[in-house]
Design a protein around this motif. Structure first.
Motif, mmCIF file in Angstrom:
data_model
loop_
_atom_site.group_PDB
_atom_site.id
_atom_site.type_symbol
_atom_site.label_atom_id
_atom_site.label_comp_id
_atom_site.label_asym_id
_atom_site.label_seq_id
_atom_site.Cartn_x
_atom_site.Cartn_y
_atom_site.Cartn_z
ATOM 1 N N ASP A 308 0.807 -1.214 0.000
ATOM 2 C CA ASP A 308 0.000 0.000 0.000
ATOM 3 C C ASP A 308 0.845 1.272 0.000
ATOM 4 O O ASP A 308 0.329 2.349 -0.282
ATOM 5 N N GLY A 309 2.110 1.171 0.375
ATOM 6 C CA GLY A 309 2.930 2.368 0.492
ATOM 7 C C GLY A 309 3.266 2.964 -0.858
ATOM 8 O O GLY A 309 3.233 2.303 -1.892
ATOM 9 N N GLN A 310 3.602 4.224 -0.847
ATOM 10 C CA GLN A 310 3.941 4.916 -2.079
ATOM 11 C C GLN A 310 5.410 5.298 -2.074
ATOM 12 O O GLN A 310 5.986 5.589 -1.036
ATOM 13 N N VAL A 311 6.018 5.241 -3.254
ATOM 14 C CA VAL A 311 7.410 5.631 -3.425
ATOM 15 C C VAL A 311 7.440 6.933 -4.207
ATOM 16 O O VAL A 311 6.878 7.024 -5.300
ATOM 17 N N MET A 312 8.076 7.935 -3.646
ATOM 18 C CA MET A 312 8.135 9.250 -4.258
ATOM 19 C C MET A 312 9.422 9.925 -3.815
ATOM 20 O O MET A 312 10.046 9.515 -2.839
ATOM 21 N N PRO A 313 9.868 10.953 -4.526
ATOM 22 C CA PRO A 313 11.093 11.660 -4.109
ATOM 23 C C PRO A 313 10.943 12.245 -2.711
ATOM 24 O O PRO A 313 9.984 12.970 -2.436
ATOM 25 N N ARG A 314 11.882 11.936 -1.834
ATOM 26 C CA ARG A 314 11.799 12.370 -0.435
ATOM 27 C C ARG A 314 12.925 13.325 -0.032
ATOM 28 O O ARG A 314 12.902 13.842 1.078
ATOM 29 N N TYR A 315 13.897 13.540 -0.921
ATOM 30 C CA TYR A 315 15.065 14.313 -0.503
ATOM 31 C C TYR A 315 15.401 15.417 -1.491
ATOM 32 O O TYR A 315 16.579 15.723 -1.700
ATOM 33 N N GLU A 316 14.389 16.011 -2.091
ATOM 34 C CA GLU A 316 14.660 17.075 -3.050
ATOM 35 C C GLU A 316 15.291 18.289 -2.377
ATOM 36 O O GLU A 316 16.167 18.942 -2.943
ATOM 37 N N GLU A 317 14.859 18.622 -1.157
ATOM 38 C CA GLU A 317 15.412 19.786 -0.465
ATOM 39 C C GLU A 317 16.823 19.534 0.066
ATOM 40 O O GLU A 317 17.602 20.462 0.245
ATOM 41 N N LEU A 318 17.141 18.282 0.338
ATOM 42 C CA LEU A 318 18.456 17.944 0.879
ATOM 43 C C LEU A 318 19.326 17.236 -0.161
ATOM 44 O O LEU A 318 20.276 16.545 0.198
ATOM 45 N N ALA A 319 18.994 17.395 -1.435
ATOM 46 C CA ALA A 319 19.678 16.641 -2.484
ATOM 47 C C ALA A 319 21.184 16.875 -2.467
ATOM 48 O O ALA A 319 21.981 15.925 -2.524
ATOM 49 N N GLU A 320 21.603 18.128 -2.388
ATOM 50 C CA GLU A 320 23.039 18.425 -2.423
ATOM 51 C C GLU A 320 23.753 17.878 -1.191
ATOM 52 O O GLU A 320 24.851 17.319 -1.298
ATOM 53 N N SER A 321 23.143 18.019 -0.039
ATOM 54 C CA SER A 321 23.778 17.539 1.186
ATOM 55 C C SER A 321 23.875 16.022 1.201
ATOM 56 O O SER A 321 24.894 15.455 1.602
ATOM 57 N N VAL A 322 22.814 15.355 0.755
ATOM 58 C CA VAL A 322 22.837 13.896 0.708
ATOM 59 C C VAL A 322 23.915 13.421 -0.252
ATOM 60 O O VAL A 322 24.685 12.499 0.054
ATOM 61 N N GLU A 323 24.002 14.037 -1.421
ATOM 62 C CA GLU A 323 25.003 13.635 -2.400
ATOM 63 C C GLU A 323 26.415 13.820 -1.844
ATOM 64 O O GLU A 323 27.281 12.947 -1.997
ATOM 65 N N GLU A 324 26.652 14.949 -1.181
ATOM 66 C CA GLU A 324 27.970 15.202 -0.613
ATOM 67 C C GLU A 324 28.322 14.164 0.442
ATOM 68 O O GLU A 324 29.455 13.665 0.495
ATOM 69 N N TYR A 325 27.348 13.827 1.268
ATOM 70 C CA TYR A 325 27.585 12.834 2.319
ATOM 71 C C TYR A 325 27.898 11.462 1.725
ATOM 72 O O TYR A 325 28.860 10.794 2.112
ATOM 73 N N VAL A 326 27.091 11.033 0.754
ATOM 74 C CA VAL A 326 27.282 9.716 0.136
ATOM 75 C C VAL A 326 28.639 9.643 -0.552
ATOM 76 O O VAL A 326 29.372 8.649 -0.423
ATOM 77 N N LEU A 327 29.001 10.696 -1.282
ATOM 78 C CA LEU A 327 30.282 10.689 -1.982
ATOM 79 C C LEU A 327 31.452 10.653 -1.002
ATOM 80 O O LEU A 327 32.467 9.983 -1.257
ATOM 81 N N ASP A 328 31.324 11.358 0.120
ATOM 82 C CA ASP A 328 32.390 11.321 1.122
ATOM 83 C C ASP A 328 32.570 9.915 1.675
ATOM 84 O O ASP A 328 33.705 9.440 1.856
ATOM 85 N N VAL A 329 31.452 9.239 1.959
ATOM 86 C CA VAL A 329 31.536 7.876 2.497
ATOM 87 C C VAL A 329 32.190 6.941 1.487
ATOM 88 O O VAL A 329 33.077 6.142 1.819
ATOM 89 N N LEU A 330 31.760 7.030 0.223
ATOM 90 C CA LEU A 330 32.288 6.126 -0.797
ATOM 91 C C LEU A 330 33.763 6.405 -1.081
ATOM 92 O O LEU A 330 34.552 5.476 -1.279
ATOM 93 N N ARG A 331 34.149 7.679 -1.110
ATOM 94 C CA ARG A 331 35.568 7.987 -1.315
ATOM 95 C C ARG A 331 36.404 7.410 -0.180
ATOM 96 O O ARG A 331 37.503 6.868 -0.401
#
Length: 734
Positions: A308-331
Motif C-alpha cells: 500500500d505504500g507509495q514511493v516518491m522523491p523524499r530528498y529534493e530539499e536535501l539533495a546536495e547535502s545527501v550527495e555530498e555525504y554519500v560521496l564522502d563515504v564512498l571515497r
C-alpha cells in the motif's frame, strides 16, 4: 494528503569527527560539563487529539552506550529553563540550513519503561492529559526494551507498537522517537552476531518509521545515514523484502534507476540479506526462538507497507547535502589501503544503489574491470555493471567519457560476456543518444592499437537492438572516416567486410547505404578539403555494401537459377529487391545531394552513376583490395546487375539527362535507360512475341502445311514494340 512539516532536529554543538567507525565508540567528556539551555523538540505531526506543541522536558540523557550510536561527545543536559519562542524559531532556521553531518546523534530522550501490557493505556492517558513528553518517553522506553531483547522480542510489545502505528502514526514522528527507532537500525556490537536470531526488531523499526513519514515529502537525513551504515555492514534490513517500501523511498535520494530483480545476479542469502562473503554469518534461530514467531511474522506481513505504500522523491530539499555525504563515504571506502581481494561485496552493492550520481559512476568505472575479474566479487560486480549502464542517462561529457571507458573493458569468460551484452542493451535504452555514441566508440576502438576483441560482438548486439537506426549511425562513422585527410577507403572497405562477416550479415544494408548518402551540415563536412574524393569513395562503399548482401543462401539460389531450377528462390528475390532499392536511393543521391556537396567533374560524376548501377568496367569494383576474390567476381557482378528496375530509378535518370546543371547528357541518359530496361527485362521481347502467336483451337484438324498467323487481337502489342524500336532508333541517331 497534506505534507507534514519537516522534523525539528537539534544542531550539533560539537565539530563532526568524520565518519563513524564501525562497532562501539564512546566519546568520553568531563563529568562536570556545563549545561546550556536548548529548545525542546516538538511533535512533527499533529496527533489526532491535538497534542499541544513544544512541551519542555525537565532533563534528557542518552540511551545506553551499547547501542553504539555515535562517535560524538556526550550530549549536554538540558536546562529546565524554558526557551523563548524567538530562540526556538532561530534554532529551527539554523537546523534547516545545516547540511548533513558525517555522524549520527545519540537518542536524547529519557526512556520511560512500562509493561508492554499497559503500553497503549499509558499512551492514551498521556494523550488525554496533553503530556507529549511522557508519550515520547514511553515510546523510547519501548524501543529500549526491544533493543535489549533483539533475539526474541516481546510479542505483546511488538504487536502493541504495530497497532499504535496503524491508528496513531503521528506519535512516532518526534525527534526523540525517530532517533531511538534509528538506533534499532544500526549495528549493535554488544550483541554476539552468531546469536542475534532474527531481524524482526529492525523490520518493525523500518515500518514504524514508514508509517510515521509516509505522507511527508521531506524526510530527515538520518534515514540516509542508517541506510548507508547497514548497506556497508550486515544489511540486516536493507535487503529485507518487508522493508522494501521504506528502503525504496530512501533510495530516491540517489536518483538511481535500479535494475529489476530479474536482472540482478546477487540474491539474498537469507531473510536478513547478510553477506557471507564479506565476513558475515547467517542468522540462525534456535528452536526456542522459533516458537511464537509465527504470529510475529504474520503481523510483520500486515504491517509492511510494501503493498500500500507509495514511493516518491523524499530528498529534493536535501539533495546536495545527501550527495555530498554519500560521496564522502564512498571515497573514504574506496581510498582505504587494502588489497582488492578484501573489498566487501556490500560496498559494490552500495555503489549499485548510488549509480544515479555521475561521480559514483566514474569512481566505480576506475576499478570495475578488476572487480569483474575477481571471482569473489563477480556477481555483485555484474550487478554494478548493469546499474552503471542503466544510469548512464544524461549523455553529458561525463557520460560520454564513461561509455568510452566501458567499451574498453575486456571480458573473457562467456558468462561475463553474455551479461555484458545484456548491459549494452540497457545502455541503449537509457538515453536515445547513447546508440550513436556507442557505435562511434566501438568503431574507433576497432581501428585503434588497443583494439578490444569484443568490439564486433558489441556491434552485433547494437545492430540487433536497433536494426533501423544502428546502421545509419554506423554509416555516419564511415562518413567521418572518409572525411579524414588521410585516405581511409582501403581500411573502410576491410572494416565493412569484417563487420558484415562477424555480425553474420545481420545488417540492414538499405538503411546503412541510405545513411552513407545523408547530407551532413557539420563544420567538418562544410569545410571538407577533399569533397570530390569523398563522393567517389562513398560511391565505392555503396557498391561494396550491395555485393556484401550476397549471403551463402543468395549464392546458392543464384547457382540454382543458372541451372534452370525455379524453386527456393526467396533469398535471391529478396536480395534483388534490396539492390534495386539501394540503386534507386543512389540515383536520388547523385541527383539531389551530390550537387550540394561539390561540383564533381563530369567524368567522375558519370563514373559514379554507372558504378552504382553496375554498368561500369569490372576492374573498378575490385581494384582497391582485390575483393571480391577472382573466383567470385563475375558471379557477384552479374547477381548485382540482373535486378529489377524501379520506376523511380528510370525516371530520375531521364530527369538527370534533362538537367543543364548535371554532366549527364540527354543521349547518354537515354542510352543508359535503354540498357537498364533491356538488362532488367531481358526476356521482355520474347515474352511479348510469344503472346502474339496465334494458337488454333485444339478440337479441329488443319491440313498439312497450314501456317501460323498473328492473332488480330494482339496487333496493338506488336505495334507497341515496333514503335518503340523506331523511336529508339531515331532518337539515338540524332
Amino acid at each position: 494528503k497534506m505534507n507534514r512539516p519537516k522534523p525539528t532536529r537539534r544542531p550539533s554543538h560539537t565539530k563532526p569527527s568524520g565518519h563513524p567507525p564501525p562497532g562501539d565508540f564512546i566519546a568520553l567528556g568531563a563529568k562536570g560539563q556545563s549545561s546550556e539551555p536548548k529548545a525542546n523538540p516538538a511533535l512533527l505531526k499533529p496527533a489526532s487529539t491535538g497534542l499541544p506543541p513544544d512541551r519542555k522536558r525537565e532533563a534528557s540523557s542518552s540511551l545506553p552506550s551499547t547501542s553504539s550510536l555515535s562517535s560524538l561527545s556526550k550530549r549536554p543536559k538540558h536546562s529546565s529553563t524554558p526557551s523563548s519562542a524567538l530562540s526556538r524559531l532561530a534554532e529551527v532556521a539554523a537546523v534547516d540550513k545545516r547540511s548533513i553531518s558525517p555522524s549520527i546523534k545519540e537518542p536524547s530522550v529519557v526512556p520511560v519503561e512500562v509493561s508492554p501490557a499497559v503500553l497503549l493505556d499509558e499512551i492514551e492517558a498521556a494523550e488525554a492529559e496533553g503530556n507529549d513528553d511522557h508519550i515520547e518517553g514511553v515510546l523510547c522506553g519501548a524501543v529500549k526494551q526491544l533493543k535489549m531483547n533483539r533475539a526474541k522480542p516481546d510479542m505483546t510489545l511488538y504487536l502493541s507498537l504495530m497497532f499504535l502505528a496503524k491508528i496513531k502514526p503521528n506519535v512516532f514522528a518526534t525527534e526523540g522517537v525517530i532517533e531511538a527507532l534509528c538506533s534499532l537500525l544500526r549495528r549493535d556490537a554488544s550483541i554476539n552476531f552468531k546469536a542475534k536470531g532474527n531481524n524482526l526488531v529492525s523490520v518493525l523499526a523500518c515500518n514504524l518509521l514508514m508509517a510515521a513519514y509516509e505522507e511527508d515529502e521531506n524526510w530527515p537525513e538520518i534515514f540516509v545515514k542508517v541506510y548507508i551504515e547497514d548497506s556497508l555492514g550486515e544489511r540486516i534490513w536493507v535487503d529485507s523484502s518487508h522493508c522494501k517500501t521504506f528502503v525504496d523511498n530512501i533510495q530516491t535520494a540517489f536518483t538511481t534507476k535500479m535494475p529489476p530483480k530479474s536482472m540482478l545476479l546477487q540474491t539474498e542469502t537469507g531473510r536478513s540479506g547478510g553477506d557471507l562473503s564479506a565476513g558475515n554469518s547467517p542468522h540462525p534461530s534456535t528452536p526456542d526462538e522459533d516458537e511464537g514467531q509465527t504470529e510475529l511474522l504474520i503481523a510483520e506481513e500486515k504491517l509492511s507497507p510494501e503493498d500500500d505504500g507509495q514511493v516518491m522523491p523524499r530528498y529534493e530539499e536535501l539533495a546536495e547535502s545527501v550527495e555530498e555525504y554519500v560521496l564522502d563515504v564512498l571515497r573514504d571506502q574506496l581510498n582505504r589501503r587494502q588489497p582488492m581481494d578484501n573489498v566487501s561485496r556490500n560496498l559494490l552493492r552500495l555503489l549499485t544503489a548510488t549509480c544515479g550520481y555521475k561521480e559514483v559512476r566514474l569512481m566505480a568505472m576506475q576499478r570495475l574491470e578488476m572487480w569483474l575479474q575477481n571471482p569473489k566479487l563477480t556477481r555483485p560486480a555484474q550487478d554494478l555493471l548493469m546499474s552503471l549502464f542503466m544510469n548512464c542517462n544524461t549523455h553529458g561529457s561525463d557520460d560520454m567519457e564513461f561509455i568510452s571507458n566501458l567499451i574498453k573493458i575486456r571480458l573473457k569468460p562467456k558468462v561475463l560476456l553474455s551479461h555484458y551484452m545484456l548491459c549494452v542493451r540497457s545502455l541503449l535504452n537509457a538515453h536515445r543518444d547513447n546508440l550513436g555514441t556507442t557505435v562511434k566508440f566501438v568503431i574507433f576502438n576497432e581501428l585503434s592499437n588497443a583494439r578490444n576483441p569484443n568490439n564486433m560482438q558489441v556491434l552485433h548486439t547494437v545492430l540487433q537492438h536497433s536494426p533501423e537506426q544502428a546502421p545509419k549511425f554506423l554509416a555516419m562513422v564511415f562518413q567521418d572516416l572518409l572525411t579524414n585527410k588521410d585516405d581511409y577507403l582501403r581500411a573502410s572497405r576491410a572494416l565493412l567486410r569484417e563487420i558484415i562477416k562477424q555480425t553474420k550479415h545481420d545488417t540492414n544494408f538499405q538503411s546503412f547505404c541510405l545513411g552513407l548518402m545523408q547530407e551532413r551540415k557539420e563544420a567538418t563536412y562544410v569545410d571538407m578539403e577533399f569533397k570530390e574524393r569523398f563522393v567517389i569513395q562513398v560511391t565505392d562503399l555503396l557498391t561494396v555494401s550491395m555485393m556484401l548482401g550476397i549471403t551463402a543462401q543468395v549464392k546458392e539460389a543464384g547457382i540454382a537459377w543458372d541451372k534452370g531450377e525455379k524453386k527456393n528462390l526467396e533469398a535471391l528475390r529478396s536480395f534483388q529487391n534490396q539492390i534495386a532499392a539501394i540503386q534507386r536511393d543512389a540515383v536520388w543521391w547523385l541527383h539531389s545531394v551530390v550537387p550540394t556537396i561539390s561540383k564533381v567533374a563530369p567524368k567522375d560524376y558519370v563514373h559514379c552513376l554507372h558504378k552504382v548501377l553496375f554498368t561500369e568496367q569490372p576492374e573498378t569494383y575490385y581494384k582497391w583490395d582485390n575483393w571480391p576474390p577472382e573466383s567470385d567476381r563475375n558471379f557477384f557482378l552479374r547477381l548485382c546487375s540482373e535486378v529489377p528496375l524501379l520506376e523511380d530509378t528510370l525516371i530520375r535518370i531521364l530527369v538527370i539527362g534533362l538537367s543543364r546543371d548535371l554532366p549527364l547528357g540527354p543521349a547518354d541518359a537515354m542510352e543508359l535507360a535503354d540498357h537498364l530496361v533491356k538488362r532488367a527485362r531481358i526476356q521482355l521481347i520474347d515474352a511479348v512475341l510469344n503472346l502474339c502467336t496465334y494458337h488454333h483451337p485444339e478440337n479441329i484438324q488443319l491440313p498439312a502445311g497450314y501456317g501460323l498467323y498473328l492473332s488480330p487481337s494482339l496487333f496493338p502489342a506488336v505495334s507497341l514494340l515496333f514503335y518503340y524500336a523506331v523511336i529508339h532508333h531515331v532518337y539515338i541517331a540524332k
